[in-house]
Design a protein around this motif. Structure first.
Motif, PDB file in Angstrom:
ATOM      1  N   PHE A 114      -8.474  -1.141 -13.057  1.00  0.00           N
ATOM      2  CA  PHE A 114      -9.682  -1.550 -12.318  1.00  0.00           C
ATOM      3  C   PHE A 114     -10.696  -2.203 -13.275  1.00  0.00           C
ATOM      4  CE2 PHE A 114      -9.774   1.077  -8.101  1.00  0.00           C
ATOM      5  CZ  PHE A 114      -8.472   0.722  -7.837  1.00  0.00           C
ATOM      6  N   ILE A 159      -7.507  11.863  -2.339  1.00  0.00           N
ATOM      7  CA  ILE A 159      -7.156  12.146  -3.732  1.00  0.00           C
ATOM      8  C   ILE A 159      -8.141  13.150  -4.338  1.00  0.00           C
ATOM      9  CG2 ILE A 159      -6.902  11.127  -6.039  1.00  0.00           C
ATOM     10  CD1 ILE A 159      -6.023   8.507  -4.687  1.00  0.00           C
ATOM     11  N   HIS A 164       0.848  -1.199   0.000  1.00  0.00           N
ATOM     12  CA  HIS A 164       0.000   0.000   0.000  1.00  0.00           C
ATOM     13  C   HIS A 164       0.879   1.243   0.000  1.00  0.00           C
ATOM     14  CE1 HIS A 164      -2.267   3.414   1.624  1.00  0.00           C
ATOM     15  NE2 HIS A 164      -3.256   2.889   0.925  1.00  0.00           N
ATOM     16  N   PHE A 212      -1.881  -5.458  -5.659  1.00  0.00           N
ATOM     17  CA  PHE A 212      -1.069  -4.247  -5.462  1.00  0.00           C
ATOM     18  C   PHE A 212       0.161  -4.266  -6.374  1.00  0.00           C
ATOM     19  CE2 PHE A 212      -2.938  -3.318  -1.102  1.00  0.00           C
ATOM     20  CZ  PHE A 212      -3.274  -2.005  -1.363  1.00  0.00           C
ATOM     21  N   TRP A 270     -17.128   0.624   3.828  1.00  0.00           N
ATOM     22  CA  TRP A 270     -15.876  -0.089   4.114  1.00  0.00           C
ATOM     23  C   TRP A 270     -16.090  -1.073   5.262  1.00  0.00           C
ATOM     24  CZ3 TRP A 270     -11.666  -1.978   2.432  1.00  0.00           C
ATOM     25  CH2 TRP A 270     -10.587  -2.276   3.264  1.00  0.00           C
ATOM     26  N   ILE A 320      -0.122  12.625  -8.786  1.00  0.00           N
ATOM     27  CA  ILE A 320      -1.282  13.493  -8.522  1.00  0.00           C
ATOM     28  C   ILE A 320      -0.824  14.935  -8.308  1.00  0.00           C
ATOM     29  CG2 ILE A 320      -3.140  13.978  -6.880  1.00  0.00           C
ATOM     30  CD1 ILE A 320      -3.241  10.858  -6.462  1.00  0.00           C
ATOM     31  N   LEU A 352       1.687   7.122  -6.520  1.00  0.00           N
ATOM     32  CA  LEU A 352       0.568   7.935  -6.990  1.00  0.00           C
ATOM     33  C   LEU A 352       0.632   9.389  -6.559  1.00  0.00           C
ATOM     34  CD1 LEU A 352      -2.555   5.663  -6.638  1.00  0.00           C
ATOM     35  CD2 LEU A 352      -1.633   6.653  -8.723  1.00  0.00           C
ATOM     36  N   ILE A 353       1.107   9.609  -5.329  1.00  0.00           N
ATOM     37  CA  ILE A 353       1.111  10.984  -4.807  1.00  0.00           C
ATOM     38  C   ILE A 353       1.897  11.913  -5.737  1.00  0.00           C
ATOM     39  CG2 ILE A 353       2.116  12.416  -2.973  1.00  0.00           C
ATOM     40  CD1 ILE A 353      -0.360  11.414  -1.893  1.00  0.00           C
ATOM     41  N   GLY A 381     -10.630  -0.797  -0.587  1.00  0.00           N
ATOM     42  CA  GLY A 381      -9.761   0.014   0.268  1.00  0.00           C
ATOM     43  C   GLY A 381      -9.376   1.315  -0.408  1.00  0.00           C
ATOM     44  N   TYR A 395     -10.735  -6.449  -2.027  1.00  0.00           N
ATOM     45  CA  TYR A 395     -10.219  -5.745  -0.834  1.00  0.00           C
ATOM     46  C   TYR A 395      -9.393  -4.525  -1.279  1.00  0.00           C
ATOM     47  CZ  TYR A 395      -6.828  -4.640   2.822  1.00  0.00           C
ATOM     48  OH  TYR A 395      -6.022  -3.956   3.713  1.00  0.00           O
ATOM     49  N   VAL A 396      -8.548  -4.712  -2.297  1.00  0.00           N
ATOM     50  CA  VAL A 396      -7.695  -3.610  -2.761  1.00  0.00           C
ATOM     51  C   VAL A 396      -8.556  -2.502  -3.391  1.00  0.00           C
ATOM     52  CG1 VAL A 396      -5.796  -2.983  -4.319  1.00  0.00           C
ATOM     53  CG2 VAL A 396      -5.738  -5.166  -3.088  1.00  0.00           C
ATOM     54  N   THR A 407       2.343   1.938  -3.374  1.00  0.00           N
ATOM     55  CA  THR A 407       1.333   2.443  -4.311  1.00  0.00           C
ATOM     56  C   THR A 407       1.055   3.925  -4.044  1.00  0.00           C
ATOM     57  OG1 THR A 407       0.302   0.274  -4.226  1.00  0.00           O
ATOM     58  CG2 THR A 407      -0.998   2.023  -5.213  1.00  0.00           C
ATOM     59  N   GLY A 455      -8.522   6.094   0.457  1.00  0.00           N
ATOM     60  CA  GLY A 455      -7.561   7.071  -0.074  1.00  0.00           C
ATOM     61  C   GLY A 455      -8.236   8.009  -1.071  1.00  0.00           C
TER      62      GLY A 455
HETATM   63  C1  HEM Z   1      -2.568   8.915  -2.979  1.00  0.00           C
HETATM   64  C2  HEM Z   1      -2.975   7.700  -2.827  1.00  0.00           C
HETATM   65  C3  HEM Z   1      -3.527   7.096  -1.560  1.00  0.00           C
HETATM   66  C4  HEM Z   1      -3.637   7.601  -0.298  1.00  0.00           C
HETATM   67  C5  HEM Z   1      -3.240   8.960   0.202  1.00  0.00           C
HETATM   68  C6  HEM Z   1      -4.225   6.561   0.519  1.00  0.00           C
HETATM   69  C7  HEM Z   1      -4.551   6.681   1.834  1.00  0.00           C
HETATM   70  C8  HEM Z   1      -5.225   5.751   2.586  1.00  0.00           C
HETATM   71  C9  HEM Z   1      -5.759   5.956   3.895  1.00  0.00           C
HETATM   72  C10 HEM Z   1      -5.696   7.273   4.670  1.00  0.00           C
HETATM   73  C11 HEM Z   1      -6.313   4.802   4.312  1.00  0.00           C
HETATM   74  C12 HEM Z   1      -7.030   4.548   5.618  1.00  0.00           C
HETATM   75  C13 HEM Z   1      -6.090   4.000   6.647  1.00  0.00           C
HETATM   76  C14 HEM Z   1      -6.844   3.717   7.922  1.00  0.00           C
HETATM   77  O1  HEM Z   1      -7.873   4.330   8.187  1.00  0.00           O
HETATM   78  O2  HEM Z   1      -6.415   2.829   8.641  1.00  0.00           O
HETATM   79  C15 HEM Z   1      -6.127   3.853   3.242  1.00  0.00           C
HETATM   80  C16 HEM Z   1      -6.547   2.549   3.290  1.00  0.00           C
HETATM   81  C17 HEM Z   1      -6.441   1.676   2.237  1.00  0.00           C
HETATM   82  N1  HEM Z   1      -6.009   1.969   0.964  1.00  0.00           N
HETATM   83 FE1  HEM Z   1      -5.150   3.656   0.395  1.00  0.00          FE
HETATM   84  N2  HEM Z   1      -4.454   5.463  -0.255  1.00  0.00           N
HETATM   85  C18 HEM Z   1      -4.060   5.768  -1.527  1.00  0.00           C
HETATM   86  C19 HEM Z   1      -4.151   4.973  -2.621  1.00  0.00           C
HETATM   87  C20 HEM Z   1      -4.648   3.704  -2.615  1.00  0.00           C
HETATM   88  C21 HEM Z   1      -4.834   2.893  -3.786  1.00  0.00           C
HETATM   89  C22 HEM Z   1      -4.604   3.351  -5.218  1.00  0.00           C
HETATM   90  C23 HEM Z   1      -5.257   1.688  -3.359  1.00  0.00           C
HETATM   91  C24 HEM Z   1      -5.595   0.465  -4.157  1.00  0.00           C
HETATM   92  C25 HEM Z   1      -5.262   0.277  -5.418  1.00  0.00           C
HETATM   93  C26 HEM Z   1      -5.371   1.739  -1.921  1.00  0.00           C
HETATM   94  C27 HEM Z   1      -5.779   0.706  -1.114  1.00  0.00           C
HETATM   95  C28 HEM Z   1      -6.075   0.817   0.215  1.00  0.00           C
HETATM   96  C29 HEM Z   1      -6.550  -0.274   1.047  1.00  0.00           C
HETATM   97  C30 HEM Z   1      -6.774  -1.715   0.619  1.00  0.00           C
HETATM   98  C31 HEM Z   1      -6.803   0.275   2.302  1.00  0.00           C
HETATM   99  C32 HEM Z   1      -7.371  -0.454   3.505  1.00  0.00           C
HETATM  100  C33 HEM Z   1      -6.333  -0.766   4.567  1.00  0.00           C
HETATM  101  C34 HEM Z   1      -7.032  -1.524   5.695  1.00  0.00           C
HETATM  102  O3  HEM Z   1      -7.153  -2.748   5.577  1.00  0.00           O
HETATM  103  O4  HEM Z   1      -7.479  -0.887   6.648  1.00  0.00           O
HETATM  104  N3  HEM Z   1      -4.991   2.982  -1.505  1.00  0.00           N
HETATM  105  N4  HEM Z   1      -5.471   4.455   2.198  1.00  0.00           N
END
Ligand code: HEM
Length: 188
Positions: A45, A119, A14, A177, A149, A25, A21-22, A111, A107-108, A17, A115
């Motif tokens: 996707f 974004i 994660h 991922f 979620w 963006i 991406l950041i 999730g 899941y991915v 990724t 984010g």
């Molecule tokens: C700039 C890009 C991204 C940012 C800033 C970001 C940020 C975050 C944040 C803040 C969370 C919540 C964490 C929490 O509450 O515990 C999260 C969870 C998650 N993100 Fe991202 N994300 C980004 C991109 C992505 C992308 C592109 C994917 C998938 C292709 C992804 C997949 C996930 C998944 C699967 C979770 C769940 C984690 C868990 O099991 O709690 N994220 N992300």
């Protein structure tokens, strides 16, 4: 619990990724750059969802159709007058041949809605107001995002009970991922 295991065991991917991406963006200057980002998401996707559609057991994930993202991305591209690209094929995707593998990929995707909120804020600041309607994908479920979620995790945790089943879900999530990282690298 499976959801805790997934969070823990996919953390590194994660982070990678997010970092990939950041930068991309932050570099967005106009609606053309934003359309290019959406095309990248649509390609990956879109391919993933086709494979998930064929493998998922919707009696175990009854709101799956509500969770599909491809048409929202296509709507956003249309709002920007940008063409919809072709989707990734099996060579560029994780193997998804059964329900547990479908769950790992989902899941991915699910999730990413967490984010997505961050974004959409970042991109909203770069577009003029007339393009605001092109943010439906990254706005995901809006105010309902956390509820969606939590309900996804609840359904997922009621399945995949054994070590072997859970390992299969985690393996596909990590593969999802990793393949996305390669897809992003190719697009950059
Ligand atoms: C700039 C890009 C991204 C940012 C800033 C970001 C940020 C975050 C944040 C803040 C969370 C919540 C964490 C929490 O509450 O515990 C999260 C969870 C998650 N993100 Fe991202 N994300 C980004 C991109 C992505 C992308 C592109 C994917 C998938 C292709 C992804 C997949 C996930 C998944 C699967 C979770 C769940 C984690 C868990 O099991 O709690 N994220 N992300």
């Amino acid at each position: 619990m499976l959801s805790e295991k997934l969070k823990d065991e996919t953390k590194t991917y994660h982070y990678e990724t997010e970092v990939a991406l950041i930068g991309r963006i932050k570099a967005i200057k106009d609606k053309q750059d934003y359309a290019d980002l959406l095309k990248m998401f649509y390609g990956y996707f879109g391919g993933l969802e086709k494979h998930i559609d064929a493998a998922i057991d919707t009696t175990l994930m009854d709101d799956y159709h509500q969770r599909r993202k491809t048409s929202a991305i296509a709507d956003d591209l249309q709002a920007l007058d940008a063409p919809v690209p072709t989707v990734a094929g099996a060579d560029n995707l994780p193997v998804i041949e059964n329900h547990l593998q479908a769950l790992g990929a989902l899941y991915v995707i699910e999730g990413s809605t967490l984010g997505g909120k961050i974004i959409s804020k970042m991109i909203g600041q770069k577009l003029d107001a007339s393009n605001g309607e092109a943010l439906t994908f990254f706005n995901s479920y809006g105010e309902d995002t956390v509820n969606m979620w939590n309900s996804f995790k609840q359904k997922m945790d009621a399945q995949a009970k054994t070590e072997a089943e859970q390992a299969a879900v985690v393996e596909t999530a990590n593969s999802t991922f990793k393949h996305f990282a390669s897809w992003i690298a190719r697009a950059n």
